[in-house]
Design an enzyme around this catalytic site. Structure first.
Site: not given
Ligand SMILES: [Zn+2]
Length: 303
Positions: A83-84, A105, A135, A183, A211-213, A233
């Site tokens: 990831d990333h 990313d 992304e 976050g 992202h950022g779920g 994610n």
């Molecule tokens: Zn992410």
């Protein structure tokens, strides 16, 4: 069984569901995620990252063998991915380890530079039968700014850029920014669903990633999945809920004998319960491996 990112997402658009991409940073959380998916017969993506996983691993290669072996032995399709990844080199390393997907990313770069970096990774990954997520637009968070926890509309994905980016890079999944944030959130987040609908229209059959779920209400997730999100994610929220379960047991046993095994057990139980919940919320469906077998790639056979 181990599958690629492209394979695991192959039915998501048609059947309108998302596959959860969860915590592969440590063994016991990964176990909880996998136990839940096996019990529900649902596919799973387990992610690790160069920044968060490896500093605490006994050895990087041993951590990767552990994740891959879990996927290999599983009854449900599992994709292991980085990831990333912030560099071409980290992506190559993930391919070398045997991952079925890499996320490169370069979303803080200008459009052309993002395309250039991602295209290089796509070329190498596709030669090895590995899928690529990138992304466009930028999902913020972890940047240490005072307004952290609030998604910034100026970084939201522009639908026309998403379309151009997809066709120029040939990525297999695209992370888009439309109101989520990495976050914890400040206040209640609201997703820009009309923007997502427009992006979905423009990119056609390309799976989209949220992202950022962590911290999004269930209704927002449902709306996102109904309108075009195919991978979610979800890391921090599960880590927090797992830690809270451990904290509770610790407080209940203040002054008494308590072992790390007991703490890990309640942690795994919390992860199993939460994974089952999000599988419902994301409308995750069992993957028909017969149907997606035509997509089978050399890397998968190699594994
Ligand atoms: Zn992410």
């Amino acid at each position: 069984m181990l599958v690629t990112l492209k394979e695991i997402l192959s039915e998501t658009i048609e059947k309108k569901y998302a596959v959860p991409a969860l915590n592969g940073h440590d063994f016991f959380t990964a176990q909880g995620c996998l136990l839940a998916c096996e019990q529900m017969n649902k596919p799973l993506i387990l992610m690790y990252s160069g920044d968060f996983t490896f500093p605490y691993a006994f050895r990087q290669d041993v951590h990767m063998r552990m994740l891959l072996e879990m996927g290999r032995c599983s009854k449900v399709p599992v994709c292991i991915m980085i990831d990333h990844a912030g560099s071409y080199e980290l992506c190559l390393q993930a391919i070398h380890y045997g991952c079925g997907g890499v996320m490169i990313d370069a979303s803080t770069q200008p459009f052309d530079k993002n395309v250039e970096i991602v295209s290089e990774v796509v070329k190498a990954a596709h030669a090895c039968g590995v899928s690529v997520e990138a992304e466009i637009g930028h999902v913020g968070g972890y940047e240490g700014t005072p307004d952290e926890g609030v998604a910034k509309p100026e970084f939201y994905t522009k639908p026309d850029e998403a379309e151009r980016f997809a066709s120029l890079t040939k990525v297999d999944a695209l992370a888009v920014a439309f109101g989520s944030n990495h976050g914890p959130y400040q206040g209640t987040p609201h997703l820009d669903i009309p923007r997502l609908q427009e992006i979905r229209k423009r990119v056609g059959g390309l799976p989209l990633v949220l992202h950022g779920g962590s911290g999004l209400p269930d209704e927002e997730f449902s709306k996102a999945v109904e309108n075009g999100i195919n991978k979610v994610n979800y890391i921090s929220g599960m880590q927090i809920n797992c830690a809270n379960a451990m904290r509770k047991l610790s407080e209940e046993n203040a002054g008494k004998r308590l072992t790390s095994r007991q703490l890990m057990e309640v942690g795994v139980d919390a992860v199993v319960a939460e994974t089952k919940h999000i599988l419902e919320v994301f409308n995750t469906q069992a993957l028909d491996m017969q149907a997606s077998a035509s997509e089978a790639v050399t890397a998968n056979n190699y594994r």
